[in-house]
Design an enzyme around this catalytic site. Sequence first.
Site, PDB file in Angstrom:
ATOM      1  N   ASN A  13       0.810  -1.223   0.000  1.00 27.91           N
ATOM      2  CA  ASN A  13       0.000   0.000   0.000  1.00 27.91           C
ATOM      3  C   ASN A  13       0.840   1.269   0.000  1.00 27.91           C
ATOM      4  OD1 ASN A  13      -2.486  -1.276  -0.100  1.00 27.91           O
ATOM      5  ND2 ASN A  13      -2.708  -1.382   2.114  1.00 27.91           N
ATOM      6  N   ASP A  34       9.244  -5.307  -6.404  1.00 32.18           N
ATOM      7  CA  ASP A  34       8.804  -6.159  -5.294  1.00 32.18           C
ATOM      8  C   ASP A  34       9.291  -7.573  -5.569  1.00 32.18           C
ATOM      9  OD1 ASP A  34       6.379  -5.699  -3.000  1.00 32.18           O
ATOM     10  OD2 ASP A  34       6.882  -7.778  -3.465  1.00 32.18           O
ATOM     11  N   VAL A 119      11.661   4.076   4.744  1.00 32.45           N
ATOM     12  CA  VAL A 119      10.314   4.231   5.291  1.00 32.45           C
ATOM     13  C   VAL A 119       9.956   3.052   6.196  1.00 32.45           C
ATOM     14  CG1 VAL A 119       7.887   4.672   4.692  1.00 32.45           C
ATOM     15  CG2 VAL A 119       9.702   5.447   3.161  1.00 32.45           C
ATOM     16  N   ASN A 121       9.667   0.398   9.090  1.00 35.41           N
ATOM     17  CA  ASN A 121       9.750   0.519  10.549  1.00 35.41           C
ATOM     18  C   ASN A 121      10.529  -0.632  11.186  1.00 35.41           C
ATOM     19  OD1 ASN A 121       8.366   2.955  11.194  1.00 35.41           O
ATOM     20  ND2 ASN A 121       6.436   1.982  10.657  1.00 35.41           N
ATOM     21  N   HIS A 176      10.571   7.991  15.702  1.00 37.21           N
ATOM     22  CA  HIS A 176       9.240   7.800  15.139  1.00 37.21           C
ATOM     23  C   HIS A 176       8.498   6.800  16.014  1.00 37.21           C
ATOM     24  CE1 HIS A 176       6.065   7.772  12.270  1.00 37.21           C
ATOM     25  NE2 HIS A 176       6.281   6.547  11.855  1.00 37.21           N
TER      26      HIS A 176
END
Length: 311
Positions: A13, A34, A119, A121, A176
């Site tokens: 997403n 991907d 990006v 995590n 973050h």
Amino acid sequence: MAREKITVVGAGNVGGTTAQRLVEAGCFDVVLLDIVDGIPQGKGLDLSQACPLVGSDARIEGTADYKATAGSAMVIITSGVPRKPGMSREQLLETNAKIVRDVVQQAVAVSPDAILLVVTNPLDVMAYVAYKVSKFPRQRVLGMAGALDAARFRAFIAAELKVSSENVHTMVLGGHGDSMIPLIRYTTIAGVPLREWLPDDRIEALVKRTRDGGAEIVSLLKTGSAYYAPSASIVTMVEAILEDSKKIVPCAALCQGEYGMNGVFIGVPVKLGRQGAEEIVRLSLNEEEQAALAKSAAGVRELCKLVEQYL
């Protein structure tokens, strides 16, 4: 002049929506990569067919082959295991560290001059992984976090006060997650300090909602996490860098003496330009803010020690 190439690794997403925003901007050619063969190709084909309708001549290629990413000006890393309800960012550590390690090794082999934007995590730690594996100078490795956190805080403030979000200015420092530090002293609405608009209890409620912003969306979606705001935050950083705008954006950067910290990726104000993180902007922090930033950085350092074994 030829459009610069941007690679987005991860066609989920966040990656897919980022590719969409970049293609629709029309300023960059995009490679969507991907490891699940078929997904990036399908999304790439779909996006290419939308281009005539949105007035874009940008090219997009979906692939599972890193050769197609060669010569990228930027590589955006969104791949990794998504956070599930009840899962902390720290629980993602081992799996995502290995994923980011492998992605960086393959991406930089064919794009040695790229700027890396992480990006995945836990964000600050994954930026550290990308830095260590790539061996790039610190200017060319960044993490997207503060831009998103600041946008959430601005959105909540604008909704609370019923004003345009364009009139809301703020800065968010730190890691973050739960340790992020929205700087209330530097938050203004049309130049007027936030504390002249709202009492402390309402401000604290908005700060808490900002810190829990990602978890709130995860709990509502049940089977996924945020991607509209994250992708918009990514594109804000990409445009600032490749358009050499010198825009100051809060993001994860490697501090080497700034704010009294060394060798740690942490959210700070960064001037973004064609060289990447061209300058870490130094704000004057009071004792409370400095202590909160040091505490946040200490948490990041502990996790970085844990990932060393996977590098």
